[in-house]
Design a protein around this motif. Structure first.
Motif, PDB file in Angstrom:
ATOM      1  N   UNK A 190       0.843  -1.197   0.000  1.00  0.00           N
ATOM      2  CA  UNK A 190       0.000   0.000   0.000  1.00  0.00           C
ATOM      3  C   UNK A 190       0.870   1.236   0.000  1.00  0.00           C
ATOM      4  N   UNK A 191       0.234   2.362  -0.274  1.00  0.00           N
ATOM      5  CA  UNK A 191       0.977   3.619  -0.265  1.00  0.00           C
ATOM      6  C   UNK A 191       0.850   4.232   1.129  1.00  0.00           C
ATOM      7  N   UNK A 192       1.912   4.865   1.567  1.00  0.00           N
ATOM      8  CA  UNK A 192       1.861   5.523   2.874  1.00  0.00           C
ATOM      9  C   UNK A 192       1.398   6.963   2.695  1.00  0.00           C
ATOM     10  N   UNK A 193       0.301   7.313   3.357  1.00  0.00           N
ATOM     11  CA  UNK A 193      -0.221   8.672   3.232  1.00  0.00           C
ATOM     12  C   UNK A 193       0.225   9.580   4.368  1.00  0.00           C
ATOM     13  N   UNK A 194       0.646   8.960   5.452  1.00  0.00           N
ATOM     14  CA  UNK A 194       1.045   9.763   6.609  1.00  0.00           C
ATOM     15  C   UNK A 194       2.258  10.620   6.257  1.00  0.00           C
ATOM     16  N   UNK A 195       2.289  11.836   6.803  1.00  0.00           N
ATOM     17  CA  UNK A 195       3.427  12.718   6.559  1.00  0.00           C
ATOM     18  C   UNK A 195       4.671  12.206   7.263  1.00  0.00           C
ATOM     19  N   UNK A 196       4.438  11.497   8.355  1.00  0.00           N
ATOM     20  CA  UNK A 196       5.554  11.027   9.154  1.00  0.00           C
ATOM     21  C   UNK A 196       5.947   9.622   8.733  1.00  0.00           C
ATOM     22  N   UNK A 197       7.185   9.434   8.319  1.00  0.00           N
ATOM     23  CA  UNK A 197       7.668   8.133   7.878  1.00  0.00           C
ATOM     24  C   UNK A 197       8.359   7.427   9.044  1.00  0.00           C
ATOM     25  N   UNK A 198       7.762   6.319   9.493  1.00  0.00           N
ATOM     26  CA  UNK A 198       8.386   5.565  10.585  1.00  0.00           C
ATOM     27  C   UNK A 198       9.685   4.946  10.117  1.00  0.00           C
ATOM     28  N   UNK A 199       9.693   4.468   8.881  1.00  0.00           N
ATOM     29  CA  UNK A 199      10.900   3.847   8.331  1.00  0.00           C
ATOM     30  C   UNK A 199      11.130   4.391   6.927  1.00  0.00           C
ATOM     31  N   UNK A 200      12.336   4.180   6.448  1.00  0.00           N
ATOM     32  CA  UNK A 200      12.701   4.721   5.151  1.00  0.00           C
ATOM     33  C   UNK A 200      12.232   3.779   4.050  1.00  0.00           C
ATOM     34  N   UNK A 201      10.940   3.754   3.808  1.00  0.00           N
ATOM     35  CA  UNK A 201      10.372   2.888   2.777  1.00  0.00           C
ATOM     36  C   UNK A 201       9.026   3.486   2.368  1.00  0.00           C
ATOM     37  N   UNK A 202       8.849   3.763   1.082  1.00  0.00           N
ATOM     38  CA  UNK A 202       7.621   4.455   0.658  1.00  0.00           C
ATOM     39  C   UNK A 202       6.381   3.563   0.722  1.00  0.00           C
ATOM     40  N   UNK A 203       6.578   2.242   0.873  1.00  0.00           N
ATOM     41  CA  UNK A 203       5.434   1.327   0.864  1.00  0.00           C
ATOM     42  C   UNK A 203       5.081   0.849   2.254  1.00  0.00           C
ATOM     43  N   UNK A 204       3.856   0.389   2.331  1.00  0.00           N
ATOM     44  CA  UNK A 204       3.395  -0.267   3.543  1.00  0.00           C
ATOM     45  C   UNK A 204       3.003  -1.685   3.147  1.00  0.00           C
ATOM     46  N   UNK A 205       3.468  -2.664   3.920  1.00  0.00           N
ATOM     47  CA  UNK A 205       3.148  -4.051   3.597  1.00  0.00           C
ATOM     48  C   UNK A 205       1.794  -4.403   4.199  1.00  0.00           C
ATOM     49  N   UNK A 206       0.868  -4.854   3.334  1.00  0.00           N
ATOM     50  CA  UNK A 206      -0.469  -5.183   3.817  1.00  0.00           C
ATOM     51  C   UNK A 206      -0.752  -6.673   3.707  1.00  0.00           C
ATOM     52  N   UNK A 207      -1.636  -7.114   4.557  1.00  0.00           N
ATOM     53  CA  UNK A 207      -2.059  -8.511   4.541  1.00  0.00           C
ATOM     54  C   UNK A 207      -3.430  -8.574   3.880  1.00  0.00           C
ATOM     55  N   UNK A 208      -3.548  -9.418   2.825  1.00  0.00           N
ATOM     56  CA  UNK A 208      -4.834  -9.560   2.137  1.00  0.00           C
ATOM     57  C   UNK A 208      -5.263 -11.024   2.211  1.00  0.00           C
ATOM     58  N   UNK A 209      -6.370 -11.372   1.502  1.00  0.00           N
ATOM     59  CA  UNK A 209      -6.881 -12.755   1.570  1.00  0.00           C
ATOM     60  C   UNK A 209      -5.846 -13.762   1.111  1.00  0.00           C
ATOM     61  N   UNK A 210      -5.066 -13.387   0.108  1.00  0.00           N
ATOM     62  CA  UNK A 210      -4.109 -14.340  -0.461  1.00  0.00           C
ATOM     63  C   UNK A 210      -2.808 -14.424   0.334  1.00  0.00           C
ATOM     64  N   UNK A 211      -2.659 -13.554   1.324  1.00  0.00           N
ATOM     65  CA  UNK A 211      -1.405 -13.510   2.077  1.00  0.00           C
ATOM     66  C   UNK A 211      -1.332 -14.672   3.070  1.00  0.00           C
TER      67      UNK A 211
END
Ligand SMILES: [Zn+2]
Length: 565
Positions: A85-106
């Motif tokens: 997923x895309x990170x919308x928060x202004x504050x970046x917890x880590x240096x990575x533009x993506x957020x790893x999400x869990x979906x049905x296939x995960x």
């Protein structure tokens, strides 16, 4: 790694949906539902692979029951088919533009520990923070020791909810300091630690995933809502080796004293300092002080004498006053052909060397309250804050302006007729040399503090007779009068209530009742002492006068309930 199918976190991309990652959960928290804070919105994590790449991961509530039990901080997992997923928060917890999400296939499985670091710290040096060379929207990790701290306080946040706040100064190995503000559970954690581990020496902390801000030329760090980790004196390599370095530095010859600080020292908040911990005095009482002490007065700057120099030259290395000397300047051929102004520092550290000097404020101010006038000295730190410029800048302005030939700055006018709460310091030097210009160690215009002090004054005035003012003006400077001696007289009669108890009960009606009692008591006393008063002022014999004034003062102590701290 031998397993070619496993991707590193920095290799993940939105086109590939069948990735496999092997990660450690280095941080795990529950994200509350904004609309219903008792409900979970998602479970969030910071994941780290074996190369210490990190990613923010999130499991929405609807998937939680299926996988929740698999998530344990510090443990390792194999995740198949995550989505990004895309990170919308202004504050970046880590240096990575993506957020790893869990979906049905995960698919998620626990896996063998792959070694490596448990936390993956990436420390930022204080130097970079203090120079504002770090982006403010990315989390930072810092390590340092707590040098000073203020007591934890209750605060009301912008949204009206209650929270805790604690402010600290954290210092690194190079004696650089940065302000750390902890909120909520982090403040509680720190406060609990400091109050239960009193003889622990250095308190070394690591703030991971902290928040950096640079505002008005000041760098500071704080915790973020959930993701921040605060480690205090824990037995981990980073903290242990930091402590070792501190010990080494403390043993180095010539080590500065601030490296020797071990136990963090608690600072009083302005509120505590001005209203609770330091004794309040009227100006009329100051002459009677016979021991070095600090006290609070509430008064107005009425006057700044034009004929007193308002600056001095201080040694740049030790801050003590320097003596101007003429130094002969050598010409190129070696002959002495000129002299120039220099400064000599006679402080023990500088041993009479010629030093570099800086201009500092030392402003004499005449402060008045309802009982008299006091000469106070406003030193550089406080004066600079009030005037918002350095003594050097101000002097240059005057010299270039060429208006005021006596070098008296117009800027001082904005201090006159301003009321402050002053914390005044009387030193042994003041007492031994009968030097009656006392140092202002702190001053404030904080409305809450002024308001509380005003209440204190009003209370005193209401219970005070008008003759108090007359007497304060005619206090003799006779050394035989020691007002301290009469301080033991306090209101302990059945019909009176000590103020300290009133303050703690804070019942207004009790306060009113006590005022009436005190006023009635005063009337009785005025009748009793009327004769003595007349006698006291009609005689010129100092002994009689002092005795009478002593009694007079005793009367005040009876009338004015002594404020106990
Ligand atoms: Zn010096």
């Amino acid at each position: 790694m031998a397993d070619q199918n496993i991707s590193m976190l920095n290799q993940l991309n939105v086109y590939k949906t069948d990735s496999v990652v092997r990660v450690r959960i280095i941080r795990l928290w529950r994200q509350a539902d904004n609309e219903n804070p008792s409900e979970t919105y998602s479970i969030d994590m910071i994941l780290m692979d074996e190369q210490e790449n990190k990613i923010h991961a999130s499991v929405l509530k609807k998937f939680c029951p299926k996988v929740e039990g698999l998530f344990v901080e510090k443990e390792c997992m194999l995740i198949k088919n995550p989505t990004l997923g895309k990170i919308y928060s202004k504050f970046m917890s880590v240096d990575n533009p993506h957020k790893l999400n869990f979906a049905y296939a995960t698919k998620v499985n626990k896996c063998e520990d792959f070694g490596g670091h448990l936390y993956g710290f990436k420390f930022t040096s204080f130097d970079l923070l203090l120079q504002n060379l770090v982006p403010q929207n990315q989390s930072i990790d810092v390590i340092g020791f707590v040098a000073t701290y203020y007591k934890m306080e209750d605060v009301t946040k912008k949204d009206g909810t209650q929270s805790k706040r604690m402010c600290l100064q954290v210092q690194d190995l190079e004696q650089r300091k940065i302000t750390l503000t902890l909120w909520g559970t982090y403040a509680q954690q720190m406060s609990d630690y400091l109050s239960t581990n009193e003889d622990d020496g250095h308190v070394v902390i690591i703030l991971q995933f902290g928040f950096f801000t640079y505002y008005n030329g000041r760098a500071s760090i704080s915790n973020s809502y959930n993701v921040t980790r605060l480690l205090i004196n824990e037995e981990i390599d980073e903290i242990l080796s930091f402590k070792k370095m501190l010990d080494l530095l403390a043993c180095t010859p010539g080590a500065s004293s601030s490296n020797g600080i071990s136990r963090p020292s608690m600072l009083l908040s302005f509120h505590d300092d001005f209203l609770i911990s330091t004794e309040f005095k009227h100006i009329a009482e100051v002459d009677g002080i016979r021991e070095a002490m600090s006290f609070i007065i509430f008064g107005t700057i009425k006057f700044i004498p034009r004929d007193v120099k308002w600056y001095y030259h201080a040694c740049k290395s030790c801050n003590k006053k320097v003596t101007p000397v003429m130094i002969s300047k050598q010409a190129l051929d070696g002959s002495c052909d000129d002299e120039e102004q220099g400064y000599e520092c006679n402080n023990s550290g500088c041993q009479g060397k010629v030093v570099e000097a800086v201009l500092r404020y030392k402003i004499l101010v005449k402060v008045q309250d309802s009982t008299g006038v006091l000469d106070l000295v406003l030193w550089d730190r406080e004066a600079k804050k009030l005037l918002m410029k350095s003594a050097n800048v101000l002097l240059e302005e005057i010299l270039s302006g060429d208006i005021d030939m006596d070098l008296f700055p117009e800027d001082f006018k904005k201090l006159v007729d301003k009321s402050f709460a002053f914390k005044v310091q009387i030193t042994d030097y003041n007492l031994n040399h009968d030097y009656k210009f006392y140092t202002i160690s702190k001053l404030t215009q904080d409305p809450t503090i002024l308001c509380e002090l005003q209440k204190k004054l009003n209370f005193d005035q209401n219970t005070n007779s008008d003759s108090m003012h007359g007497i304060s003006q005619s206090f003799p400077s006779d050394d035989t009068i020691n007002f301290k001696d009469t301080d033991v007289v306090s209101m302990s009669g059945d019909n009176t209530t000590p103020l300290s108890r009133l303050e703690s009960s804070t019942g207004n009606n009790i306060l009113e009742k006590s005022k009436t009692t005190a006023i009635n008591l005063k009337r009785n006393l005025v009748e009793v002492y009327d004769d003595d008063e007349a006698q006291g002022y009609s005689t010129n014999k100092s002994r009689t006068t002092s005795k009478t004034i002593g009694k007079e003062n005793e009367k005040h102590n009876l009338i004015i309930p002594k404020i106990e701290k």
